[in-house]
Design an enzyme around this catalytic site. Structure first.
Site, PDB file in Angstrom:
ATOM      1  N   ASN A 214       0.787  -1.238   0.000  1.00  0.00           N
ATOM      2  CA  ASN A 214       0.000   0.000   0.000  1.00  0.00           C
ATOM      3  C   ASN A 214       0.822   1.292   0.000  1.00  0.00           C
ATOM      4  O   ASN A 214       0.531   2.227   0.754  1.00  0.00           O
ATOM      5  CB  ASN A 214      -0.989  -0.006   1.166  1.00  0.00           C
ATOM      6  N   ASN A 236      -3.449  -0.010  -3.108  1.00  0.00           N
ATOM      7  CA  ASN A 236      -4.888  -0.045  -2.888  1.00  0.00           C
ATOM      8  C   ASN A 236      -5.526   1.067  -3.722  1.00  0.00           C
ATOM      9  O   ASN A 236      -5.145   2.234  -3.588  1.00  0.00           O
ATOM     10  CB  ASN A 236      -5.194   0.167  -1.404  1.00  0.00           C
ATOM     11  N   PRO A 237      -6.479   0.739  -4.597  1.00  0.00           N
ATOM     12  CA  PRO A 237      -7.089   1.790  -5.432  1.00  0.00           C
ATOM     13  C   PRO A 237      -7.671   2.953  -4.644  1.00  0.00           C
ATOM     14  O   PRO A 237      -7.728   4.082  -5.154  1.00  0.00           O
ATOM     15  CB  PRO A 237      -8.190   1.030  -6.189  1.00  0.00           C
ATOM     16  N   SER A 238      -8.068   2.701  -3.397  1.00  0.00           N
ATOM     17  CA  SER A 238      -8.613   3.802  -2.593  1.00  0.00           C
ATOM     18  C   SER A 238      -7.556   4.871  -2.333  1.00  0.00           C
ATOM     19  O   SER A 238      -7.881   6.055  -2.168  1.00  0.00           O
ATOM     20  CB  SER A 238      -9.165   3.278  -1.266  1.00  0.00           C
ATOM     21  N   SER A 322      -6.365  -9.798   4.418  1.00  0.00           N
ATOM     22  CA  SER A 322      -5.547  -8.585   4.380  1.00  0.00           C
ATOM     23  C   SER A 322      -4.495  -8.723   3.284  1.00  0.00           C
ATOM     24  O   SER A 322      -4.103  -9.834   2.905  1.00  0.00           O
ATOM     25  CB  SER A 322      -4.861  -8.359   5.726  1.00  0.00           C
ATOM     26  N   THR A 323      -4.045  -7.588   2.787  1.00  0.00           N
ATOM     27  CA  THR A 323      -2.980  -7.602   1.777  1.00  0.00           C
ATOM     28  C   THR A 323      -1.739  -8.295   2.320  1.00  0.00           C
ATOM     29  O   THR A 323      -1.052  -9.025   1.597  1.00  0.00           O
ATOM     30  CB  THR A 323      -2.632  -6.168   1.346  1.00  0.00           C
ATOM     31  N   GLY A 324      -1.451  -8.087   3.607  1.00  0.00           N
ATOM     32  CA  GLY A 324      -0.269  -8.697   4.207  1.00  0.00           C
ATOM     33  C   GLY A 324      -0.294 -10.205   4.143  1.00  0.00           C
ATOM     34  O   GLY A 324       0.720 -10.842   3.818  1.00  0.00           O
ATOM     35  N   HIS A 370     -11.247  -6.996   7.787  1.00  0.00           N
ATOM     36  CA  HIS A 370     -10.224  -8.029   7.915  1.00  0.00           C
ATOM     37  C   HIS A 370     -10.377  -8.691   9.278  1.00  0.00           C
ATOM     38  O   HIS A 370     -11.084  -8.196  10.147  1.00  0.00           O
ATOM     39  CB  HIS A 370      -8.822  -7.424   7.788  1.00  0.00           C
TER      40      HIS A 370
END
Length: 398
Positions: A214, A236-238, A322-324, A370
């Site tokens: 991110n 993250n697109p946000s 989660s991305t992690g 998450h």
């Protein structure tokens, strides 16, 4: 003469005895005598066999008692660590909510256990991941795994589809771009506040491949704690929408910020939600038009769906991983040795020092989106099994 001979014999015997005593009792005799006397006093209360050998004057002070003690302590630690691993399994499988202090106490105990990579455990776990998800072939969308004409379903909005036409197809790399796979040493760098003052930067930068999440800041004073080397960073697109205003007014700032990542891959979830697609494609076009060094990749939705199912069988049932955890899973397949930094979903250290949520801000995740404690208990299990290593505190510096 007879009495004289007797006298000489007596003198000779005394000299022989004196010589033997000198040989028998060297200069450290007083200290040894004290040790022998202490040993004789202890003998009545259960002196070890090793200590009893001190009664032989020619035997050096034995070290076997200490060795035995250390062996016993090692065995005790090993058994406690096995019990702890069993407790972790129970912790992740139970439905009741555990407090932050419960987890911190568990981590305190884990830190007392020596960590060693377990090759068999690693190979078995990697084989299971490869069987279900296959990051080597499916981690990112490529021309090989997604030909023109594919009607691709979204990861989360699985009933929605996007047809892959020529204009989209040409955004994909021909094949998986990780040409040096498998990488020997990989670092997966989370963004937890535990990284502040960790001095882990130099250690992270020594890794063969560094994953980040991110678009975190890595310049200035942060680099000594988080490093600067980056081979892949998720987006993250946000972040593009909120921080960079859809690359309209703040396009220049975006380009300046991502330049700090060198020639890293920028990885976006373009096909997780329909709302992500347009902004992800815009990132691709912006980098291409600006002739930036970074290359854009897209998560393959099939890989993410399969990965979510894999972790669901292990109790991680949140709305989305989660991305992690996604990237840590990828790293296990792409790398021989994996170390995680900055993975810390708690508000304080084990020493009770307050922490910010991220090392650069204190913005909390959406509630319920998450399942951080459940995810973290899975990571703790992988750590205990010698599959990957978690960095819990400051790094050792030379």
């Amino acid at each position: 003469m007879r009495s004289g001979g007797t006298l000489f014999a007596l003198i000779g015997s005394l000299m022989l005895l004196l010589l033997l005593r000198m040989l028998w009792c060297p200069a450290d005799a007083p200290a040894r005598s004290r040790l022998l006397m202490e040993g004789s006093r202890e003998d009545t209360s259960g002196t070890s066999a090793a200590l009893k050998t001190l009664w032989s004057p020619t035997t050096p002070v034995p070290r076997t008692r200490n060795s035995t003690y250390l062996d016993e302590k090692t065995t005790q630690i090993t058994e406690k660590c096995k019990d702890l691993q069993y407790s972790l399994n129970s912790l992740s499988n139970k439905t009741r909510r555990y407090s932050e202090d419960d987890y911190l106490q568990t981590i305190t105990n884990i830190q007392r256990c020596p960590w060693n990579r377990q090759a068999e455990e690693y190979d078995n776990f990697r084989a299971k991941l490869a069987s279900c998800c296959d990051a080597i072939q499916d981690f990112v969308v490529s021309q090989n795994n997604t030909p023109v004409g594919t009607n691709m379903s979204y990861e989360v909005e699985s009933k929605k589809h996007i047809p892959i036409r020529e204009n989209i197809f040409h955004m994909f790399p021909v094949s998986q771009p990780f040409v040096d796979y498998p990488y020997n040493q990989c670092a997966v760098v989370g963004n937890g506040g535990i990284l502040n003052k960790s001095l882990c930067g130099a250690e992270i930068d020594k890794s063969d491949f560094v994953f980040r999440c991110n678009l975190p800041p890595i310049t200035g004073s942060a680099s000594k704690d988080v490093g600067s080397k980056t081979n892949l960073v998720t987006v993250n697109p946000s972040i593009i929408t909120l921080k960079y205003q859809n690359l309209k007014e703040k396009k220049a700032q975006f380009l300046e910020d991502i330049s700090t990542y060198g020639d890293a891959f920028l990885l976006l979830p373009a096909f997780s939600y329909r709302a992500n697609t347009g902004i992800s494609f815009k990132v691709y076009q912006t980098l291409k038009e600006s002739k930036m060094r970074q290359k854009v990749l897209f998560f393959h939705p099939r890989y993410l769906r399969h990965l979510a199912l894999f972790w669901r069988t292990k109790g991680v049932t949140a709305y989305r991983l989660s991305t992690g955890l996604m990237i840590a899973s990828v790293a296990v397949e792409l790398c021989e040795n994996v170390k995680l930094y900055g993975f810390w979903p708690f508000s304080k250290t084990i020493e009770d020092t307050p922490l910010s949520h991220h090392y650069y801000d204190n913005m909390l995740p959406k509630h319920g989106f998450h399942q951080m404690p459940k995810e973290y208990s899975q990571m703790l299990q992988l750590h205990m099994r010698g599959i990957l290593k978690l960095q819990f505190s400051k790094c050792e510096t030379a």
